[in-house]
Design a protein around this motif. Structure first.
Motif, PDB file in Angstrom:
ATOM      1  N   LEU A   4     -23.504  16.597  19.702  1.00 45.20           N
ATOM      2  CA  LEU A   4     -24.599  16.659  18.742  1.00 45.20           C
ATOM      3  C   LEU A   4     -25.910  16.409  19.477  1.00 45.20           C
ATOM      4  CD1 LEU A   4     -23.326  14.767  15.569  1.00 45.20           C
ATOM      5  CD2 LEU A   4     -22.870  17.101  16.315  1.00 45.20           C
ATOM      6  N   PRO A   5     -26.981  17.088  19.097  1.00 44.32           N
ATOM      7  CA  PRO A   5     -28.259  16.886  19.802  1.00 44.32           C
ATOM      8  C   PRO A   5     -28.759  15.442  19.724  1.00 44.32           C
ATOM      9  CG  PRO A   5     -28.325  18.875  18.457  1.00 44.32           C
ATOM     10  CD  PRO A   5     -27.054  18.158  18.095  1.00 44.32           C
ATOM     11  N   ASP A   6     -28.517  14.785  18.600  1.00 45.90           N
ATOM     12  CA  ASP A   6     -29.001  13.423  18.399  1.00 45.90           C
ATOM     13  C   ASP A   6     -27.843  12.444  18.525  1.00 45.90           C
ATOM     14  OD1 ASP A   6     -30.645  11.225  17.620  1.00 45.90           O
ATOM     15  OD2 ASP A   6     -29.864  11.413  15.580  1.00 45.90           O
ATOM     16  N   PHE A   7     -27.913  11.560  19.500  1.00 48.10           N
ATOM     17  CA  PHE A   7     -26.825  10.617  19.758  1.00 48.10           C
ATOM     18  C   PHE A   7     -26.530   9.732  18.556  1.00 48.10           C
ATOM     19  CE2 PHE A   7     -25.407   6.437  21.429  1.00 48.10           C
ATOM     20  CZ  PHE A   7     -24.239   6.828  22.066  1.00 48.10           C
ATOM     21  N   ARG A   8     -27.556   9.222  17.895  1.00 47.18           N
ATOM     22  CA  ARG A   8     -27.351   8.322  16.764  1.00 47.18           C
ATOM     23  C   ARG A   8     -26.546   8.975  15.643  1.00 47.18           C
ATOM     24  NH1 ARG A   8     -30.677   3.641  16.340  1.00 47.18           N
ATOM     25  NH2 ARG A   8     -32.300   3.510  17.949  1.00 47.18           N
ATOM     26  N   SER A   9     -26.749  10.265  15.458  1.00 49.96           N
ATOM     27  CA  SER A   9     -26.118  10.952  14.330  1.00 49.96           C
ATOM     28  C   SER A   9     -24.603  11.029  14.459  1.00 49.96           C
ATOM     29  CB  SER A   9     -26.702  12.358  14.161  1.00 49.96           C
ATOM     30  OG  SER A   9     -26.339  13.195  15.247  1.00 49.96           O
ATOM     31  N   VAL A  10     -24.078  10.854  15.664  1.00 56.51           N
ATOM     32  CA  VAL A  10     -22.627  10.874  15.866  1.00 56.51           C
ATOM     33  C   VAL A  10     -21.965   9.766  15.045  1.00 56.51           C
ATOM     34  CG1 VAL A  10     -20.761  10.632  17.558  1.00 56.51           C
ATOM     35  CG2 VAL A  10     -22.877  11.818  18.183  1.00 56.51           C
ATOM     36  N   PHE A  11     -22.675   8.659  14.852  1.00 56.83           N
ATOM     37  CA  PHE A  11     -22.093   7.471  14.231  1.00 56.83           C
ATOM     38  C   PHE A  11     -22.584   7.240  12.798  1.00 56.83           C
ATOM     39  CE2 PHE A  11     -22.670   7.086  18.767  1.00 56.83           C
ATOM     40  CZ  PHE A  11     -21.368   6.902  19.189  1.00 56.83           C
ATOM     41  N   SER A  12     -23.316   8.181  12.264  1.00 56.45           N
ATOM     42  CA  SER A  12     -23.843   8.028  10.915  1.00 56.45           C
ATOM     43  C   SER A  12     -22.713   8.091   9.886  1.00 56.45           C
ATOM     44  CB  SER A  12     -24.870   9.129  10.624  1.00 56.45           C
ATOM     45  OG  SER A  12     -25.214   9.141   9.259  1.00 56.45           O
ATOM     46  N   ILE A  13     -22.726   7.174   8.924  1.00 57.33           N
ATOM     47  CA  ILE A  13     -21.675   7.178   7.909  1.00 57.33           C
ATOM     48  C   ILE A  13     -21.820   8.353   6.950  1.00 57.33           C
ATOM     49  CG2 ILE A  13     -21.211   4.707   8.014  1.00 57.33           C
ATOM     50  CD1 ILE A  13     -22.972   4.350   5.551  1.00 57.33           C
ATOM     51  N   SER A  14     -22.940   9.046   6.999  1.00 55.96           N
ATOM     52  CA  SER A  14     -23.105  10.249   6.178  1.00 55.96           C
ATOM     53  C   SER A  14     -22.740  11.517   6.946  1.00 55.96           C
ATOM     54  CB  SER A  14     -24.548  10.354   5.678  1.00 55.96           C
ATOM     55  OG  SER A  14     -25.456  10.483   6.763  1.00 55.96           O
ATOM     56  N   ASN A  15     -22.216  11.340   8.179  1.00 54.73           N
ATOM     57  CA  ASN A  15     -21.964  12.491   9.049  1.00 54.73           C
ATOM     58  C   ASN A  15     -20.673  12.300   9.840  1.00 54.73           C
ATOM     59  OD1 ASN A  15     -22.671  14.993  10.276  1.00 54.73           O
ATOM     60  ND2 ASN A  15     -23.540  13.917  12.037  1.00 54.73           N
ATOM     61  N   GLU A  16     -19.651  11.728   9.183  1.00 55.97           N
ATOM     62  CA  GLU A  16     -18.460  11.328   9.931  1.00 55.97           C
ATOM     63  C   GLU A  16     -17.463  12.459  10.162  1.00 55.97           C
ATOM     64  OE1 GLU A  16     -17.743   6.686   9.615  1.00 55.97           O
ATOM     65  OE2 GLU A  16     -17.408   7.650   7.674  1.00 55.97           O
ATOM     66  N   ALA A  17     -17.756  13.627   9.664  1.00 57.06           N
ATOM     67  CA  ALA A  17     -16.905  14.787   9.951  1.00 57.06           C
ATOM     68  C   ALA A  17     -17.667  15.753  10.847  1.00 57.06           C
ATOM     69  CB  ALA A  17     -16.476  15.468   8.654  1.00 57.06           C
ATOM     70  N   ASN A  18     -18.402  15.204  11.800  1.00 55.91           N
ATOM     71  CA  ASN A  18     -19.281  16.052  12.614  1.00 55.91           C
ATOM     72  C   ASN A  18     -18.526  16.743  13.748  1.00 55.91           C
ATOM     73  OD1 ASN A  18     -19.637  14.438  15.250  1.00 55.91           O
ATOM     74  ND2 ASN A  18     -20.208  12.887  13.719  1.00 55.91           N
ATOM     75  N   ALA A  19     -19.210  17.690  14.377  1.00 62.19           N
ATOM     76  CA  ALA A  19     -18.575  18.591  15.346  1.00 62.19           C
ATOM     77  C   ALA A  19     -18.258  17.928  16.672  1.00 62.19           C
ATOM     78  CB  ALA A  19     -19.483  19.804  15.583  1.00 62.19           C
ATOM     79  N   GLU A  20     -18.699  16.714  16.896  1.00 61.08           N
ATOM     80  CA  GLU A  20     -18.386  16.033  18.150  1.00 61.08           C
ATOM     81  C   GLU A  20     -17.077  15.257  18.069  1.00 61.08           C
ATOM     82  OE1 GLU A  20     -20.446  12.954  21.353  1.00 61.08           O
ATOM     83  OE2 GLU A  20     -21.673  14.267  20.105  1.00 61.08           O
ATOM     84  N   ILE A  21     -16.692  14.848  16.885  1.00 57.59           N
ATOM     85  CA  ILE A  21     -15.523  13.985  16.728  1.00 57.59           C
ATOM     86  C   ILE A  21     -14.239  14.794  16.761  1.00 57.59           C
ATOM     87  CG2 ILE A  21     -14.332  12.381  15.203  1.00 57.59           C
ATOM     88  CD1 ILE A  21     -17.069  11.433  14.247  1.00 57.59           C
ATOM     89  N   ILE A  22     -13.338  14.391  17.633  1.00 52.81           N
ATOM     90  CA  ILE A  22     -12.043  15.054  17.791  1.00 52.81           C
ATOM     91  C   ILE A  22     -10.973  14.324  16.982  1.00 52.81           C
ATOM     92  CG2 ILE A  22     -10.235  15.666  19.461  1.00 52.81           C
ATOM     93  CD1 ILE A  22     -12.511  15.918  21.554  1.00 52.81           C
TER      94      ILE A  22
END
Length: 496
Positions: free
Chosen positions: A250-268
């Motif tokens: 993800l372009p923004d490091f903080r957004s990886v851990f956001s509770i509103s974004n927990e199904a993001n494209a970085e998480i395996i």
């Protein structure tokens, strides 16, 4: 009751016979029975729904208090060189790596890991007998293999050689299992993951988020190869995940851990919590400032930044990950900038897991991450550099993508923050290990990196920790030694 809860209940019912015996590989005295119904295992495994329920049940211990809610992190974080606690003797024993074989944290964690394993063993044995769609049946067995492999991987890294049951336990006589050398444990882990990756799906629908995919199995396998220094195999497996194009930074490091974004494209792969029903202790344990901190219910600083650590003393402030991961000042609920040192527990906190709507301690909806794409890139970089005569351009590119994201510059263009060219294999590996230490702060990876590179526990002893002499692994729990008739004190790890 929703579909997942229904499946979980059915899964637990199915274990009343075969798994009431299986909380531990031995340990009849402290055995915790799971009696949910009179339904026997032989009568239960009949339908596709039974098979689905059995797999859900194999995952269920992950969400217990003694596993991903907090105890896996009490064990893995406090023992590393980045995390400390300034009070509470039970926690400080782990912080100093001076535990006894009856310490409650690793003992309870051991039990939950074997509960996952034993439920997986049942699924692997029983599901193939169920008449259902062939591909789905194979996939479900693959999930059980993934869960078993992941738990044995955690066990072998923390404890070394361990008992290794691979079949369903049906009587108390089967709970006495000898210690198996770590090489044999790794062989089983690899065998399970090679089978799992063949049959697991590439993606999951939203209702199955958190269940293993092909990418999860391949990433775990790459990490296993990395840990055992099978460099080319680790690089090749990580490259398969990269080439799948299923994940990205993800372009923004903080957004990886956001509770509103927990199904993001970085998480395996991650463990799923919702908060109010069942949550983690992450927010309150990570943060400081008591009830004045808006990022949690009560910032208790159980996991505080070790102020003698590299991440506190030597982290470049231009790297955006620093401010996102650690802090000693925060904006309180009144909107005022305050210092953690002005509070009764004056310890710097970690900023990754924020839960502003947490309803009480231990009810954070933050989902612990097992693997994310940055992990794949750094596994590839380290392994590829060690497999070749000198670090290849692809290895540099992989680690530099992670660095560039941290410094908020374009990922695919050279930058002033890239690693210097011409590093030796040893220097490059050291740089990647340090990059991992910055990227994965408070994600429970640091201790395992220190262990596999031979730096533990010397690195925390150098910080002044009262390390247990001669110990490099956690002890096999005393309860296991006392009850597993196939073990003796000679099987205990050195230092205990």
């Amino acid at each position: 009751m929703n579909t997942r809860q229904t499946l979980l209940r059915r899964g637990l019912i199915s274990l009343s016979l075969s798994l009431s015996l299986a909380l531990l590989p031995g340990c009849q005295d402290s055995l915790q029975e799971e009696v949910y119904s009179f339904v026997s295992a032989d009568n239960f495994y009949k339908t596709a729904a039974d098979a689905e329920a059995a797999v859900v049940a194999a995952y269920q211990p992950f969400t217990s208090d003694d596993y991903f809610r907090r105890n896996f992190y009490n064990v893995g974080l406090l023992a590393d060189d980045q995390v400390m606690i300034g009070r509470n003797a039970t926690f400080q024993a782990v912080d100093n790596f001076n535990v006894t074989p009856d310490h409650p944290f690793h003992t309870a964690l051991w039990q939950q890991m074997y509960l996952c394993i034993n439920r997986s063993n049942t699924g692997i044995q029983r599901i193939p007998t169920i008449p259902m769609d062939e591909a789905r049946r194979a996939s479900l067995v693959g999930e059980c293999r993934y869960v078993r492999a992941y738990n044995y991987f955690n066990l072998v890294r923390l404890f070394g050689g361990v008992p290794m049951p691979t079949t369903e336990i049906q009587s108390t006589g089967q709970t006495n299992n000898p210690k198996v050398p770590r090489e044999k444990v790794y062989e089983q882990i690899v065998a399970d993951l090679l089978e799992a990756e063949k049959v697991l799906p590439l993606t999951r629908p939203a209702a199955e988020w958190g269940r293993a995919t092909r990418g999860a199995a391949q990433t775990l396998l790459a990490e296993v190869f990395l840990t055992t220094e099978r460099w080319q195999q680790a690089a090749d497996k990580a490259k398969e995940v990269i080439d799948s194009k299923q994940y990205q930074l993800l372009p923004d490091f903080r957004s990886v851990f956001s509770i509103s974004n927990e199904a993001n494209a970085e998480i395996i792969q991650s463990i799923q919590f919702d908060g109010p029903t069942i949550g983690t202790w992450f927010a309150s344990f990570n943060h400081a400032g008591g009830s004045d901190n808006p990022n949690c219910f009560l910032g208790s600083a159980n996991w505080s930044v070790e102020q003698k650590s590299d991440i506190w003393l030597n982290w470049d402030s231009k790297d955006g990950r620093k401010a996102a991961s650690t802090y000693d000042k925060f904006i309180n609920k009144a909107g005022k900038l305050v210092s953690v040192f002005d509070y009764p527990q004056p310890f710097p906190g970690f900023g990754k897991y924020n839960a502003p709507n947490e309803v009480s301690n231990g009810n954070s909806p933050c989902n612990p991450i097992i693997h994310r794409y940055a992990d794949v890139l750094l596994i590839f970089a380290e392994a590829a550099s060690q497999a070749a005569a000198s670090p290849p351009p692809a290895a540099y590119d992989a680690v530099n993508q992670v660095r560039r994201r941290g410094y908020k510059v374009p990922l695919n263009a050279p930058s002033e923050f890239d690693l210097p060219a011409g590093l030796s294999k040893a220097a490059f590996r050291q740089a990647v290990i340090r990059e991992r230490s910055l990227e994965f702060v408070i994600e429970n990876k640091r201790l395992f990196d220190l262990m596999r590179t031979g730096q533990f526990p010397a690195i925390i002893k150098a910080q002044g920790k009262n390390v247990r002499e001669g110990a490099t692994l956690f002890p096999i729990p005393l309860s296991e030694l006392n009850s597993n008739l196939a073990l003796t004190q000679a099987d205990q790890n050195p230092g205990y």
